[in-house]
Design a protein around this motif. Sequence first.
Motif, PDB file in Angstrom:
ATOM      1  N   LYS A 178       0.830  -1.208   0.000  1.00  0.00           N
ATOM      2  CA  LYS A 178       0.000   0.000   0.000  1.00  0.00           C
ATOM      3  C   LYS A 178       0.863   1.256   0.000  1.00  0.00           C
ATOM      4  O   LYS A 178       0.540   2.260  -0.650  1.00  0.00           O
ATOM      5  CB  LYS A 178      -0.917  -0.010   1.223  1.00  0.00           C
ATOM      6  CG  LYS A 178      -1.873   1.164   1.315  1.00  0.00           C
ATOM      7  CD  LYS A 178      -2.773   1.021   2.528  1.00  0.00           C
ATOM      8  CE  LYS A 178      -3.800   2.140   2.605  1.00  0.00           C
ATOM      9  NZ  LYS A 178      -3.164   3.462   2.822  1.00  0.00           N
ATOM     10  N   ASP A 179       1.999   1.203   0.719  1.00  0.00           N
ATOM     11  CA  ASP A 179       2.826   2.393   0.897  1.00  0.00           C
ATOM     12  C   ASP A 179       3.875   2.598  -0.207  1.00  0.00           C
ATOM     13  O   ASP A 179       4.678   3.524  -0.117  1.00  0.00           O
ATOM     14  CB  ASP A 179       3.549   2.319   2.251  1.00  0.00           C
ATOM     15  CG  ASP A 179       2.594   2.430   3.429  1.00  0.00           C
ATOM     16  OD1 ASP A 179       1.448   2.876   3.224  1.00  0.00           O
ATOM     17  OD2 ASP A 179       2.984   2.047   4.550  1.00  0.00           O
ATOM     18  N   LEU A 180       3.875   1.765  -1.228  1.00  0.00           N
ATOM     19  CA  LEU A 180       4.891   1.900  -2.284  1.00  0.00           C
ATOM     20  C   LEU A 180       4.955   3.312  -2.876  1.00  0.00           C
ATOM     21  O   LEU A 180       6.058   3.833  -3.093  1.00  0.00           O
ATOM     22  CB  LEU A 180       4.629   0.878  -3.396  1.00  0.00           C
ATOM     23  CG  LEU A 180       4.997  -0.573  -3.077  1.00  0.00           C
ATOM     24  CD1 LEU A 180       4.493  -1.496  -4.182  1.00  0.00           C
ATOM     25  CD2 LEU A 180       6.503  -0.720  -2.913  1.00  0.00           C
ATOM     26  N   PRO A 181       3.822   3.966  -3.164  1.00  0.00           N
ATOM     27  CA  PRO A 181       3.915   5.316  -3.732  1.00  0.00           C
ATOM     28  C   PRO A 181       4.594   6.322  -2.809  1.00  0.00           C
ATOM     29  O   PRO A 181       5.143   7.322  -3.278  1.00  0.00           O
ATOM     30  CB  PRO A 181       2.452   5.695  -3.978  1.00  0.00           C
ATOM     31  CG  PRO A 181       1.755   4.375  -4.159  1.00  0.00           C
ATOM     32  CD  PRO A 181       2.424   3.465  -3.164  1.00  0.00           C
ATOM     33  N   ASP A 182       4.569   6.075  -1.505  1.00  0.00           N
ATOM     34  CA  ASP A 182       5.239   6.974  -0.560  1.00  0.00           C
ATOM     35  C   ASP A 182       6.724   6.664  -0.442  1.00  0.00           C
ATOM     36  O   ASP A 182       7.520   7.552  -0.114  1.00  0.00           O
ATOM     37  CB  ASP A 182       4.598   6.855   0.828  1.00  0.00           C
ATOM     38  CG  ASP A 182       3.143   7.273   0.840  1.00  0.00           C
ATOM     39  OD1 ASP A 182       2.796   8.238   0.134  1.00  0.00           O
ATOM     40  OD2 ASP A 182       2.337   6.624   1.541  1.00  0.00           O
ATOM     41  N   VAL A 183       7.109   5.422  -0.703  1.00  0.00           N
ATOM     42  CA  VAL A 183       8.477   4.963  -0.448  1.00  0.00           C
ATOM     43  C   VAL A 183       9.372   5.051  -1.682  1.00  0.00           C
ATOM     44  O   VAL A 183      10.540   5.444  -1.600  1.00  0.00           O
ATOM     45  CB  VAL A 183       8.433   3.510   0.079  1.00  0.00           C
ATOM     46  CG1 VAL A 183       9.826   2.920   0.172  1.00  0.00           C
ATOM     47  CG2 VAL A 183       7.736   3.461   1.439  1.00  0.00           C
TER      48      VAL A 183
END
Length: 316
Positions: A178-183
Amino acid sequence: MFRPVTVNRFALKTRSWYPAVVSWRASEDGHVTPSSLAWYRRIAMGRPGAIVVEAAGIRDIPSGPLLRLSHDRYVAGMAELVATIRQASGGETKVFVQLIDFLNIRRRPEPDRFLTRFLVITDRHRALLGETDDTIIRNRLKNMSRAELETILDPREREALDYGARERITDVHLPWIKDLPDVLPDLFANAALRARDAGFDGVELHYAHAYTMASFLSALNTRGDGWGQTREGRVRLAEVVLDSVRTRVGPDYPVGCRLLAEECIAGGSTVEDAAWFSGRLAARGLDFLSLSRGGKFEDALQPRVGEAAYTNHCLA
């Protein structure tokens, strides 16, 4: 072919281009080795206009004999590689490096081991088998025929059994997916900065094949959180990563990408998608495209037990 060409922020002595092809000559912890240097020295002796050094991982995680730019400790080895190519080519070859991110994929398991150890027993299995004891369930599954298993295992479980389990960018129930776009934007940008510090003439962002960024661009990306479904949603992360890299390395440092001209799978992205993505990325300052086709896990050959699925693709 042998005339010089100037493209945006860089000039090539000739129009020959050696694309990124993983040689598997790095050390098990991702460092440049004498074998890596020998491999690229031999290529550079032909003095192509450009060499794109094989994919280098942006995450500081175990990934086998794949080069990495995930930490400052890799910069010295990469700098030696750049110097080796320059010396062997008489300074005629521009040197780029490809930056890659990929999700977890497991080797195809022994069937008994998968059913007795790796398969997660859920209420669905318990209901279908009318049993609450997970040990009994595993033993029953192990002794079933393939036809019987087909009625109990869901499609992802059958895939894990037959090909090895793999993560998808649509598995948003997993926090790290889920957090890939932030990372990812910072990971790519930090790796690009290390590439510049190592002396590379530019970087190529890996937006192709079965890997993370291509999965966001794919027509099969059904994420409903603004990072999928529509063309605008699917290209969004590619744009954010490019912007982040450009901010970190500066306006004059060449940045390109490997992109699929089409996915070559049912329901996949088309040439029309690729043309639209290319225009969006070019408008944000992308310097070049390296085109390829296919290379998706959806049509990969079944691996042998103990091996991981591997994709086939072609460059253009």
